[in-house]
Design an enzyme around this catalytic site. Structure first.
Site, PDB file in Angstrom:
ATOM      1  N   ASP A  58      20.211   8.916  -2.590  1.00 37.92           N
ATOM      2  CA  ASP A  58      18.754   8.939  -2.455  1.00 37.92           C
ATOM      3  C   ASP A  58      18.422   9.515  -1.080  1.00 37.92           C
ATOM      4  O   ASP A  58      19.289   9.585  -0.201  1.00 37.92           O
ATOM      5  CB  ASP A  58      18.161   7.529  -2.624  1.00 37.92           C
ATOM      6  CG  ASP A  58      16.703   7.577  -3.107  1.00 37.92           C
ATOM      7  OD1 ASP A  58      16.115   8.677  -3.169  1.00 37.92           O
ATOM      8  OD2 ASP A  58      16.143   6.511  -3.419  1.00 37.92           O
ATOM      9  N   ASP A  59      17.170   9.953  -0.905  1.00 38.00           N
ATOM     10  CA  ASP A  59      16.794  10.534   0.388  1.00 38.00           C
ATOM     11  C   ASP A  59      16.721   9.477   1.479  1.00 38.00           C
ATOM     12  O   ASP A  59      17.136   9.706   2.609  1.00 38.00           O
ATOM     13  CB  ASP A  59      15.475  11.333   0.279  1.00 38.00           C
ATOM     14  CG  ASP A  59      14.334  10.550  -0.364  1.00 38.00           C
ATOM     15  OD1 ASP A  59      14.563   9.416  -0.835  1.00 38.00           O
ATOM     16  OD2 ASP A  59      13.206  11.081  -0.399  1.00 38.00           O
ATOM     17  N   ASP A  63      13.914   2.284   2.430  1.00 34.74           N
ATOM     18  CA  ASP A  63      12.842   1.772   3.294  1.00 34.74           C
ATOM     19  C   ASP A  63      12.822   0.242   3.196  1.00 34.74           C
ATOM     20  O   ASP A  63      13.514  -0.446   3.941  1.00 34.74           O
ATOM     21  CB  ASP A  63      11.516   2.421   2.858  1.00 34.74           C
ATOM     22  CG  ASP A  63      10.334   2.075   3.760  1.00 34.74           C
ATOM     23  OD1 ASP A  63      10.305   0.962   4.302  1.00 34.74           O
ATOM     24  OD2 ASP A  63       9.435   2.921   3.922  1.00 34.74           O
TER      25      ASP A  63
END
Ligand SMILES: O=P(O)(O)OC[C@H]1O[C@H](OP(=O)(O)OP(=O)(O)O)[C@H](O)[C@@H]1O
Ligand SMILES: O=c1[nH]c(=O)c2nc[nH]c2[nH]1
Ligand SMILES: [Mg+2]
Length: 162
Positions: free
Chosen positions: A92-93, A96
């Site tokens: 995934d980028d 958070d």
């Protein structure tokens, strides 16, 4: 910044993203993955770049939606996967709050999970990441931006005074 959670912005250019992904690839080289599972949509571009560097041709997706711009709602899984991730690289980028990563981990508990960027709350959810970013910082990715004209400073100040 439009929500209470985010007070700063970290702008990532295409060049920076490409360099960061390649740096992460240096840490992954030598491992033998069956393929990549990208977490859409944000994971798709890093996944393509990683696939190129590590010469991986088999790429699958898990499709998840939870944010509408900066506001997170419940996790909506649009497409899952039919294995536990054993031998697969999960990409995934960013992580958070870690809620997306938590849902993905449940689906693919045995995958090696990497993100390019990680914020402290979500960091324990991933096996590896390249760069840590503060929790109150919104990461602005290049695919969410465009090049546009910026007024010269003197004109900006003149407009503000009028
Ligand atoms: O750790 P969390 O707080 O759960 O947030 C991280 C997730 O949020 C973004 O995806 P988003 O849901 O915005 O969808 P997108 O990838 O399609 O942009 C990002 O790509 C991560 O997948
Ligand atoms: O583009 C993004 N930047 C972020 O910092 C973020 N956090 C959750 N989802 C996000 N998407
Ligand atoms: Mg995402």
């Amino acid at each position: 910044m439009s929500t209470e959670r985010y007070h700063n912005q970290f702008t990532i250019s295409w060049d920076r993203l490409h360099r960061d992904v390649r740096m992460l690839c240096h840490q992954l080289i030598g491992r033998d993955f069956k393929g990549i599972v990208a977490v859409t949509r944000g994971g798709l571009i890093p996944a393509a770049l990683i696939a190129r560097e590590l010469d991986i041709r088999l790429i699958d997706t898990v499709c998840i939606k939870s944010y509408e711009h900066m506001e997170q709602s419940s996790i909506n899984v649009l497409k899952g996967i039919d294995h536990d991730g054993d031998g697969w690289l999960l990409v995934d980028d960013l992580v958070d709050t870690g809620k997306t990563a938590g849902a993905v981990r449940e689906m693919l508990p045995r995958a090696h999970f990497v993100t390019i960027y990680a914020k402290p709350e979500g960091r324990p959810m991933v096996d590896q990441y390249l760069t840590e970013v503060a929790q109150d910082t919104w990461i602005q990715f290049p695919w969410d931006m465009g090049i546009s004209f910026v007024e010269p400073l003197v004109d900006q100040l003149r407009t503000r005074k009028e």
